[in-house]
Scaffold this active site. Structure first.
Site, PDB file in Angstrom:
ATOM      1  N   ASP A  11       1.801  -1.590  -2.916  1.00 19.87           N
ATOM      2  CA  ASP A  11       1.728  -2.637  -1.893  1.00 19.87           C
ATOM      3  C   ASP A  11       3.012  -2.699  -1.069  1.00 19.87           C
ATOM      4  OD1 ASP A  11      -0.571  -3.190  -3.292  1.00 19.87           O
ATOM      5  OD2 ASP A  11       0.005  -5.212  -3.870  1.00 19.87           O
TER       6      ASP A  11
ATOM      7  N   HIS B 275      -3.100  -5.160   3.748  1.00 18.78           N
ATOM      8  CA  HIS B 275      -2.324  -6.132   2.942  1.00 18.78           C
ATOM      9  C   HIS B 275      -1.804  -7.247   3.850  1.00 18.78           C
ATOM     10  CE1 HIS B 275      -0.456  -7.405  -0.728  1.00 18.78           C
ATOM     11  NE2 HIS B 275       0.790  -7.096  -0.404  1.00 18.78           N
TER      12      HIS B 275
ATOM     13  N   HIS C 148       2.464 -10.453   5.535  1.00 21.26           N
ATOM     14  CA  HIS C 148       2.677 -10.739   4.118  1.00 21.26           C
ATOM     15  C   HIS C 148       2.947 -12.225   3.866  1.00 21.26           C
ATOM     16  CE1 HIS C 148       4.125 -10.017  -0.070  1.00 21.26           C
ATOM     17  NE2 HIS C 148       3.316  -8.991   0.030  1.00 21.26           N
TER      18      HIS C 148
ATOM     19  N   HIS D  96       4.705  -1.291  -6.009  1.00 15.66           N
ATOM     20  CA  HIS D  96       5.113  -1.641  -4.641  1.00 15.66           C
ATOM     21  C   HIS D  96       6.023  -0.570  -4.055  1.00 15.66           C
ATOM     22  CE1 HIS D  96       3.907  -5.383  -6.548  1.00 15.66           C
ATOM     23  NE2 HIS D  96       3.691  -5.885  -5.340  1.00 15.66           N
TER      24      HIS D  96
HETATM   25 ZN   LIG Z   1       2.520  -7.681  -1.372  1.00 13.29          ZN
END
Ligand SMILES: [Zn+2]
Length: 234
Positions: free
Chosen positions: A48, A98, A102, A191
């Site tokens: 991510d 995503h 964010h 991530h």
């Molecule tokens: Zn994230």
């Protein structure tokens, strides 16, 4: 008496709401999956918050072992690093949505949620030519309006079977934590960025992936994209 009953009801309602918002296996507020079939020895690595300047280092490791992964990217990061977003796609990895910036989407309006999701969708498509079909909510937080936006944009929500906590643990601890949870159909969350930070330190992520990938292959797991994991005929 009625106050005790009302209090109990309020507690139950709060508990159900909390599960709906954050529960990794919940589809109460917006539908999502958190694992694939237990019948196949396959898992999906997911990353991510990219793309980031560190993403190419991950791509090198994945290429070395000939495995594919899924990258849930933020629109802001894609617009800032379009060559890296294209490199991810050109290497055969899957890109998921995503959101654009964010943001934590709890308590946000339906319009804000739709805009966050559609801007990221546009950035990914305009930059890589790929239309994302997967969505991961920032912080795993679902909210009202997400279900409708997912439907309009053709996005399947994806949570995780296990999360590495790679933003705070060292590489060895991340690797140990995830390998403890590995099983057929697992979706593992890591991530390759840190939110929309321009220079994130993802050293622990890279160290964990370097350890985990050869170990998982030795254990006989196939490493697939999330779409392949969910629909093996792809
Ligand atoms: Zn994230």
């Amino acid at each position: 008496m009625w106050m005790a009953a009302a209090s109990a009801l309020a507690c139950t309602t709060t508990g159900v709401l909390a599960y709906g918002v954050r529960g990794r296996s919940s589809s109460l507020i917006a539908p999502s999956v958190c694992q694939g079939s237990a019948d196949r020895r396959a898992i999906a690595l997911t990353f991510d918050d990219g793309p980031s300047p560190a993403t190419p280092r991950l791509l090198e490791i994945l290429e070395k072992y000939g495995v594919k992964a899924t990258f849930f990217e933020c629109g802001v990061n894609v617009r800032r690093l379009p060559q890296i977003a294209r490199a991810v796609s050109d290497a055969g990895h899957e890109i998921g949505n995503h959101t654009d910036t964010h943001r934590m989407l709890s308590l946000r309006s339906t319009d804000v949620i739709r805009r966050e999701m559609s801007r990221a969708q546009d950035a990914i498509r305009d930059t890589t030519g790929f239309t994302a079909t997967l969505f991961r909510a920032p912080y795993g937080v679902r909210w009202f309006g997400m279900r409708q936006a997912q439907r309009e944009l053709g996005l399947t929500g994806v949570m995780w079977t296990a999360i590495g906590l790679d933003w705070k643990l060292d590489g060895a601890a991340v690797s140990r934590r995830l390998l403890r949870s590995v099983k057929n159909g697992a979706i593992l969350c890591l991530h390759d960025g840190r939110g929309i930070s321009t220079q994130p330190d993802v050293t622990s992520t890279i160290e964990a992936v370097r350890t985990m990938v050869p170990f998982l292959l030795d254990q006989g797991f196939r490493l697939e994209t999330v779409s392949q994991l969910l629909c093996p005929t792809i």
